[in-house]
Structures are given as structure tokens and as C-alpha cells.
Design a protein around this motif. Structure first.
Motif: not given
Length: 395
Positions: A10, A88, A237, A239
Motif C-alpha cells: 500500500d 486498502k 476506498d 468502503r
């Protein structure tokens, strides 16, 4: 021995990979999206119907995708590498990489028109070819990343050469039904997606606008495209919603905006519709490539992306010529853009058949945890010894 990462970092060198993907997307898709400037030149020079001239762009796109020539050799490893470096923040990183498309499309449409006016279409294509050589530099920035799950499936040393070759190219994924349905959806989307880049300039010229006004439509759509990619990456991202739901929403809105193009008889209204199309079409692109690891697992990203590019090339091959044929049959581009919108709406309908699409509304709710659209939702086609199924669960 290469350094083995337990999971995507990431960040780190991943941001350099994003930079490489940024420039390659600018040089590849910026050219494709601005090629409508050359379309009108080809129609006038060769004296052919729109449907026949449309094959020039379509065959070029399809052959490169299907046979993995040309820009496919740059696009697939660049985007797949971004997906492997990020987890992520995968959608945001992909969207950031694709912002190069919006920036270059904004600049390339008027630039290509200037080059055509100055050097004619042959000279302009030579300049574009020279610009494309910078793709070599982008490839130099991509470093391979070894993940822990890459070592989990050493393969069957006693297998036949044919079986090893099949596994190398990801052919077992053709029996993976969630992946097959996703490929079908993206192929339908691809059929209508590229039509504006070939025929929107021609539509504007058909309505009586000059060549620079027509080219400016693509430039404004490119700015909206850039904004759409960034917003879509950030939203995904967060979510708050599942990627499959976000993708269906953006795809449907893109299809609706395309279907509204025939209503844009005045320049301000056509400009507004172009902005909507640019924003929605830009927003759906990073989600398409970010959802793929959730369907097949990050360990299969290179093979699955190669297969996806190969199969969706059918849509890229047929879309623009079909649109041009409709224009030749009806005398204008109304039916062409209606058909383009219908293809995207059909693709969104196929997307809702992905596993667990109706199971929950957002990934942040407890009921949603562990229900991402993935191979684990349906029986995986790979053998248990391959370790692929468990890698998908981890992702």
C-alpha cells in the motif's frame, strides 16, 4: 532471493508504479480518445462511409487487445502491478493512475487538430508516434513484487506442457463463472464505451459546429473524466458501498448519458451531456480493474487481466463500426448513441448477477464483512492444491 511481502505494501515503490501507469494511460488512452479528430479526415480523404472508416480505429484497438500487441503490452502489466502494490487504497491508486487519461485527452484533442491543420493527417500521425515512444520509459519504472501467496502454489511439476501453458495464460478462469459473467459485462460496456471517442466529434460537426468547437467537447469531457476517476477512487476506498454496487451505478449513469446525446442539438446542452458522460465514464474505469482481484484473487491478476483484455476486445472491435453503420443507414448519429447507451445498460444488468450482489448494501456493515464478490462465493475452478481459493479469501 527476492523480498517476499506478506501482503501488498500500500505504498513505497508502488507510488512510482502509479506514476508509470499515469504516463502510460496518458499516452495510450489520450491518443485513443482524441482519435475522432482523425476520423473526419479519413472520411474526407478516402471518400468512404462512416461505417467503413470506423473499422480503422476498431481493428487497431481490438488487435492490440486480443493479440496483446502494442499498448496492451504496456497497459496490462502497469495496471496489474498497481493492483499488486495496493490493497486498502487499490481503487484510489488505480484512479490516480488513470487521471493521466483525463489530462491528456484535454490537451490532445485540440493539439491533434492543430497538428492536422499544420502537417495534414499523415504528418500528425508521425508526431503522435514519436510521442508514444515515451512508453518505453514507463516500463522501466515497473518493479516486480513477490507476495507470500505467490509462493503458495508451486504448481504440478509432473503436469503436461499443455496444462502448464494453460495455467500460465490463466485459461482455467474460463470455467470460473463469476469471472466469465464479469468479462461478458465488461465486453458489453466496451462495445458502447469507445463510440463517443470516434463519433462525438463527428456528431458535433454534423450539427454545424466548427472543428475546434467539436474537439473542445472531448477536452471538456476529459476534465470531467479526471474528476470522476479521483472521486470514484476515494468513494470506493471509503468502503461505504461495495465495489460491485458502485460499478453498476457508474455504468448505468454512463449509459444514460450516452442515450441523451441525440437530445443535444444546441452547443451548451451538448457540452453538458459531454461533461456528464466524461465524469461517469471516468468514474467506472478504476472500479472495473479494482474489483477484478476480488473476483479471482490477487495471485491471478496478470492472467485474469490478460484474458479480460482479450475478450473485451470483441466489444471494442464491433462498437464503432456498428455505430457508423447505424449512421449510414439512418443518416445521423441518433441511433448510434442510443445503441451505445443500450450496450452499457445491458452490461450493468449482467453485473448484478455477480455473487452476493443483493446480500448487503455496504462493506462497512457487519453483514457485509467477508462477502466481497470473489471466487469463494462460488466453487472455484482451480484445484485445492493450487492454493488459489485461500488467497482469494485473504484478499
Amino acid at each position: 532471493m527476492p523480498v517476499v511481502h506478506p501482503e501488498p505494501p500500500d505504498g513505497g515503490w508502488g507510488w512510482m508504479v502509479v506514476l508509470a501507469a499515469f504516463f502510460q494511460s496518458a499516452l495510450v488512452f489520450g491518443v485513443i480518445r482524441s482519435f475522432g479528430v482523425f476520423f473526419m479526415e479519413f472520411v474526407g480523404y478516402f471518400g468512404e462511409l462512416s461505417g467503413r472508416v470506423s473499422w480503422i480505429t476498431s481493428i487497431g484497438i481490438a488487435v492490440q487487445q486480443f493479440a496483446s500487441f502494442g499498448w496492451a503490452l504496456v497497459f496490462t502489466p502497469s495496471v496489474a502491478s498497481v493492483a499488486r502494490y495496493f490493497k486498502k487504497r487499490r481503487t484510489f491508486a488505480t484512479g490516480l493512475a488513470f487521471t493521466g487519461v483525463g489530462l491528456s485527452s484535454f490537451a490532445f484533442s485540440p493539439l491533434f487538430q492543430f497538428l492536422v491543420d499544420t502537417y495534414a493527417w499523415r504528418g500528425a500521425l508521425l508526431v503522435v508516434a514519436g510521442m508514444s515512444f515515451n512508453l518505453v520509459v514507463c516500463g522501466a519504472l515497473i518493479r516486480p513484487l513477490t507476495l507470500k501467496e505467490d509462493l503458495a502454489s508451486p504448481g504440478d511439476p509432473g503436469g503436461s506442457c499443455l496444462g502448464k501453458l494453460s495455467t500460465l495464460f490463466g485459461l482455467p478462469l474460463l470455467s470460473h463463472w463469476p469471472f466469465v459473467r464479469f468479462v461478458l459485462a465488461v465486453t458489453l460496456i466496451n462495445t458502447g464505451y469507445f463510440i463517443p471517442y470516434v463519433h462525438l466529434v463527428a456528431r458535433a460537426r454534423e450539427l454545424g459546429f466548427d472543428e475546434y468547437q467539436a474537439a473542445f467537447l472531448m477536452s471538456v469531457a476529459a476534465v470531467a473524466d479526471l474528476c470522476g476517476r479521483l472521486l470514484s477512487g476515494w468513494l470506493a476506498d471509503c468502503r461505504a458501498f461495495r465495489l460491485s454496487h458502485i460499478l453498476v451505478a457508474w455504468t448505468s449513469l454512463t449509459g444514460i448519458s450516452l442515450a441523451l446525446v441525440p437530445l443535444g442539438h444546441g452547443y451548451p446542452l451538448l457540452m453538458a451531456i459531454s461533461v456528464c458522460y466524461g465524469f461517469f465514464s471516468g468514474a467506472l474505469t478504476p472500479v472495473v480493474f479494482s474489483i477484478l482481484p476480488e473476483i479471482v484473487g490477487i495471485g491471478r491478476i496478470f492472467g485474469s487481466m490478460g484474458l479480460l483484455q482479450m475478450m473485451e476486445s470483441i466489444g471494442g472491435l464491433l462498437g464503432a463500426p456498428f455505430s457508423g453503420w447505424l449512421r449510414d443507414m439512418t443518416g445521423d448519429y441518433m441511433a448510434s448513441f442510443l445503441a451505445a447507451g443500450a450496450f452499457l445498460l445491458a452490461g450493468s444488468l449482467v453485473l448484478v448477477t455477480l455473487p452476493n450482489f443483493f446480500s448487503c448494501l455496504g462493506t462497512s456493515s457487519p453483514a457485509c464483512r467477508g462477502t466481497q464478490v470473489e471466487a469463494g462465493a462460488e466453487p472455484a475452478p482451480l484445484t485445492p492444491a493450487s492454493g488459489e481459493h485461500s488467497s482469494q479469501d485473504r484478499d
